[in-house]
Scaffold this active site. Structure first.
Site, mmCIF file in Angstrom:
data_model
loop_
_atom_site.group_PDB
_atom_site.id
_atom_site.type_symbol
_atom_site.label_atom_id
_atom_site.label_comp_id
_atom_site.label_asym_id
_atom_site.label_seq_id
_atom_site.Cartn_x
_atom_site.Cartn_y
_atom_site.Cartn_z
ATOM 1 C CG ASP A 84 2.391 4.704 -4.000
ATOM 2 O OD1 ASP A 84 2.083 5.853 -3.635
ATOM 3 O OD2 ASP A 84 1.818 3.680 -3.587
ATOM 4 C CG HIS A 101 -4.508 0.678 -7.974
ATOM 5 N ND1 HIS A 101 -5.853 0.610 -7.699
ATOM 6 C CD2 HIS A 101 -3.971 1.550 -7.103
ATOM 7 C CE1 HIS A 101 -6.110 1.434 -6.704
ATOM 8 N NE2 HIS A 101 -4.992 2.014 -6.316
ATOM 9 C CG HIS A 114 -2.018 0.935 1.294
ATOM 10 N ND1 HIS A 114 -2.319 1.815 0.291
ATOM 11 C CD2 HIS A 114 -2.877 1.235 2.318
ATOM 12 C CE1 HIS A 114 -3.308 2.614 0.675
ATOM 13 N NE2 HIS A 114 -3.659 2.289 1.915
HETATM 14 C C1 LIG Z 1 -1.199 -3.131 -5.575
HETATM 15 C C2 LIG Z 1 -1.278 -4.647 -5.618
HETATM 16 C C3 LIG Z 1 -1.033 -5.207 -4.210
HETATM 17 C C4 LIG Z 1 -2.687 -5.040 -6.083
HETATM 18 O O1 LIG Z 1 -2.690 -6.359 -6.227
HETATM 19 P P1 LIG Z 1 -3.976 -7.327 -6.273
HETATM 20 O O2 LIG Z 1 -5.158 -6.657 -6.812
HETATM 21 O O3 LIG Z 1 -4.103 -7.960 -4.940
HETATM 22 O O4 LIG Z 1 -3.464 -8.334 -7.348
HETATM 23 P P2 LIG Z 1 -2.648 -9.651 -7.063
HETATM 24 O O5 LIG Z 1 -1.589 -9.441 -6.030
HETATM 25 O O6 LIG Z 1 -3.657 -10.719 -6.843
HETATM 26 O O7 LIG Z 1 -1.918 -9.814 -8.477
HETATM 27 C C5 LIG Z 1 -2.609 -10.243 -9.653
HETATM 28 C C6 LIG Z 1 -1.571 -10.694 -10.668
HETATM 29 O O8 LIG Z 1 -0.836 -9.563 -11.134
HETATM 30 C C7 LIG Z 1 0.556 -9.698 -10.825
HETATM 31 N N1 LIG Z 1 1.042 -8.405 -10.356
HETATM 32 C C8 LIG Z 1 0.324 -7.447 -9.728
HETATM 33 N N2 LIG Z 1 1.099 -6.401 -9.469
HETATM 34 C C9 LIG Z 1 2.329 -6.692 -9.936
HETATM 35 C C10 LIG Z 1 3.553 -5.991 -9.940
HETATM 36 N N3 LIG Z 1 3.656 -4.783 -9.393
HETATM 37 N N4 LIG Z 1 4.632 -6.574 -10.488
HETATM 38 C C11 LIG Z 1 4.527 -7.803 -11.040
HETATM 39 N N5 LIG Z 1 3.380 -8.533 -11.061
HETATM 40 C C12 LIG Z 1 2.299 -7.965 -10.514
HETATM 41 C C13 LIG Z 1 0.599 -10.730 -9.720
HETATM 42 O O9 LIG Z 1 1.844 -11.416 -9.693
HETATM 43 C C14 LIG Z 1 -0.535 -11.663 -10.107
HETATM 44 O O10 LIG Z 1 -0.101 -12.468 -11.170
HETATM 45 P P3 LIG Z 1 -0.675 -13.948 -11.390
HETATM 46 O O11 LIG Z 1 -2.136 -13.763 -11.661
HETATM 47 O O12 LIG Z 1 0.100 -14.431 -12.545
HETATM 48 O O13 LIG Z 1 -0.411 -14.662 -10.109
HETATM 49 C C15 LIG Z 1 -0.203 -5.198 -6.597
HETATM 50 O O14 LIG Z 1 -0.408 -4.692 -7.885
HETATM 51 C C16 LIG Z 1 1.225 -4.939 -6.128
HETATM 52 O O15 LIG Z 1 1.772 -5.699 -5.310
HETATM 53 N N6 LIG Z 1 1.859 -3.817 -6.619
HETATM 54 C C17 LIG Z 1 3.166 -3.458 -6.174
HETATM 55 C C18 LIG Z 1 3.066 -2.639 -4.914
HETATM 56 C C19 LIG Z 1 2.489 -1.276 -5.161
HETATM 57 O O16 LIG Z 1 2.918 -0.557 -6.054
HETATM 58 N N7 LIG Z 1 1.514 -0.887 -4.335
HETATM 59 C C20 LIG Z 1 0.905 0.419 -4.389
HETATM 60 C C21 LIG Z 1 -0.536 0.342 -4.778
HETATM 61 S S1 LIG Z 1 -1.208 1.970 -4.940
#
Ligand SMILES: CC(C)(COP(=O)(O)OP(=O)(O)OC[C@H]1O[C@@H](n2cnc3c(N)ncnc32)[C@H](O)[C@@H]1OP(=O)(O)O)[C@@H](O)C(=O)NCCC(=O)NCCS
Length: 385
Positions: free
Chosen positions: A318, A263, A223
């Site tokens: 971010d 996201h 987050h």
């Molecule tokens: C923000 C976040 C947690 C949202 O994730 P979510 O909706 O829970 O999605 P998931 O974690 O279930 O990921 C879904 C898929 O996308 C991939 N993915 C999502 N974000 C990714 C990233 N930043 N880099 C690489 N792969 C990513 C996951 O590996 C997963 O792949 P799969 O389906 O092959 O297993 C995620 O995009 C992330 O970890 N981003 C990096 C951290 C970040 O920038 N956070 C700030 C958010 S404002």
């Protein structure tokens, strides 16, 4: 017992409240505060105080309303000695957001007379915004080895904060960038931090405890922690020419996520990221370190988009914000970039708390689906083998 055994993992697509505050169209990449698009707000040159007022009162202020509102914020600048002491007793390498939590927990501890009340909630929230400015400035000054200082009256919230943090008059460019960053992070509907705070205040716990709970959830790298993690990743790469190898080894071949990408709601370019990128480009030209990281970031963005855009994974807010904070003068240290995110988001948190407690209050208490052992006889310790 709930009828269904289905679980919404990560509460994806679960509505927990209605709101008049913020709306996101994740497919089209649109973000609106109270009906106003984020681009219109930023392009209008509005001060963040106008937006803070919009969140708490549901309309844009006129000049007199804005003046009164600013006075309430300024009441919060003069934080009590015990808050400064709480911050300064913590180790100098502490996490900025955890220090903000300690300060808000101290308010929750001391202000035992707090009551949710329609006639005072908004004034308390405005004072808390002022307190957050003073707390964040002192968190920064503590880990930078500077003596305490509190924000003073000026013509803008951003300017008072920067002056307190750095101990000198900020330039117009710094104030403008800080004001924009504050606007962009004001609210984003009900992400993990806002939801954590809502759970706390749904028990009718006080507003400071709600902010503390929200800060706890903001801190994590998935987050708000991504604000610092994204720029830390650019710093780790260190050189424009190393971007491709780093991406290959760490993202494609390793198990790292690209920080600042992806996201839960946006499946396209986050509109805030576009604005942060334009500020990062403009400001970083005057700051060698920030410019080097900006060049790494843009190259990495290209690779990230090539790899992930088909999956709806794009830069989020971010990705570039840390470069803007660095160009303003904040070093990549103690998770301060996430602390600066919190300085802004306290407005959205409190506005959601007030909306929830005043108009739609109910204890938040979901269920878990039991998958453990069937009933069995308890064996006393001495009889256990
Ligand atoms: C923000 C976040 C947690 C949202 O994730 P979510 O909706 O829970 O999605 P998931 O974690 O279930 O990921 C879904 C898929 O996308 C991939 N993915 C999502 N974000 C990714 C990233 N930043 N880099 C690489 N792969 C990513 C996951 O590996 C997963 O792949 P799969 O389906 O092959 O297993 C995620 O995009 C992330 O970890 N981003 C990096 C951290 C970040 O920038 N956070 C700030 C958010 S404002």
């Amino acid at each position: 017992m709930p009828e269904s055994e289905e679980i919404s993992r990560g509460l994806e697509d679960v509505n927990i409240k209605w709101t008049r505050l913020t709306t996101i169209d994740g497919e089209k990449g649109i973000l609106r505060y109270g009906g106003y698009s984020i681009e219109d707000i930023v392009n209008s040159g509005a001060q963040v105080e106008e937006i803070q007022y919009l969140f708490l009162y549901g309309k844009l202020p006129n000049e007199q309303e804005l003046k009164n509102f600013k006075e309430n914020i300024e009441k919060g600048y003069n934080i009590p000695e015990y808050i400064i002491d709480t911050i300064r007793k913590l180790p100098k390498d502490s996490d900025s957001v955890a220090m903000q939590m300690a300060a808000f927990a101290a308010f929750a501890s001391a202000e035992t007379k707090f009551k949710w009340n329609k006639d005072t909630n908004r004034e308390v929230a405005a004072v808390s915004i002022g307190r957050m400015s003073a707390i964040t400035a002192n968190v920064f000054r503590h880990f930078m080895g500077m003596s305490p200082a509190i924000p003073e009256h000026s013509d803008s919230f951003a300017k008072s904060f920067l002056k307190a943090a750095f101990g000198k008059e900020p330039t117009k460019e710094m104030v403008d960038a800080m004001n924009t960053a504050l606007i962009l992070y004001t609210d984003h509907e009900v992400p993990a931090s806002t939801t954590a705070g809502l759970v706390a205040v749904s028990t009718l716990s006080d507003i400071y405890s709600g902010v503390t709970a929200a800060l706890a959830a903001l801190k994590g790298p998935l987050h708000g922690g991504a604000a610092e993690a994204a720029i830390a990743q650019f710093a780790e790469i260190g050189d424009e020419n190393k971007v491709e190898d780093w991406f290959k080894n760490n993202i494609l071949g390793g198990n790292k996520r690209l920080m600042g990408f992806g996201h839960r709601v946006y499946k396209t370019y986050d509109p805030r990221a576009k604005i942060f990128k334009s500020y990062a480009e403009k400001l970083a030209k005057n700051n060698q370190e920030a410019y080097k990281l900006f060049k790494i970031a843009t190259k990495l963005e290209e690779l990230g988009l090539k790899q992930y855009s088909a999956k709806g994974i794009y830069p989020n807010t971010d990705y570039y914000s840390g470069i803007v904070y660095m160009a303003i003068g904040f070093p990549l240290k103690n998770n301060i970039y996430t602390g600066l995110f919190a300085l802004s988001r306290i407005t959205g948190w409190q506005a959601h708390f007030i909306e929830y407690v005043e108009e739609q209050h109910r204890l938040i208490r979901p269920r878990a689906v039991y998958k453990g052992p069937e009933p069995r006889k308890f064996v006393p310790l001495k009889e256990r083998k």
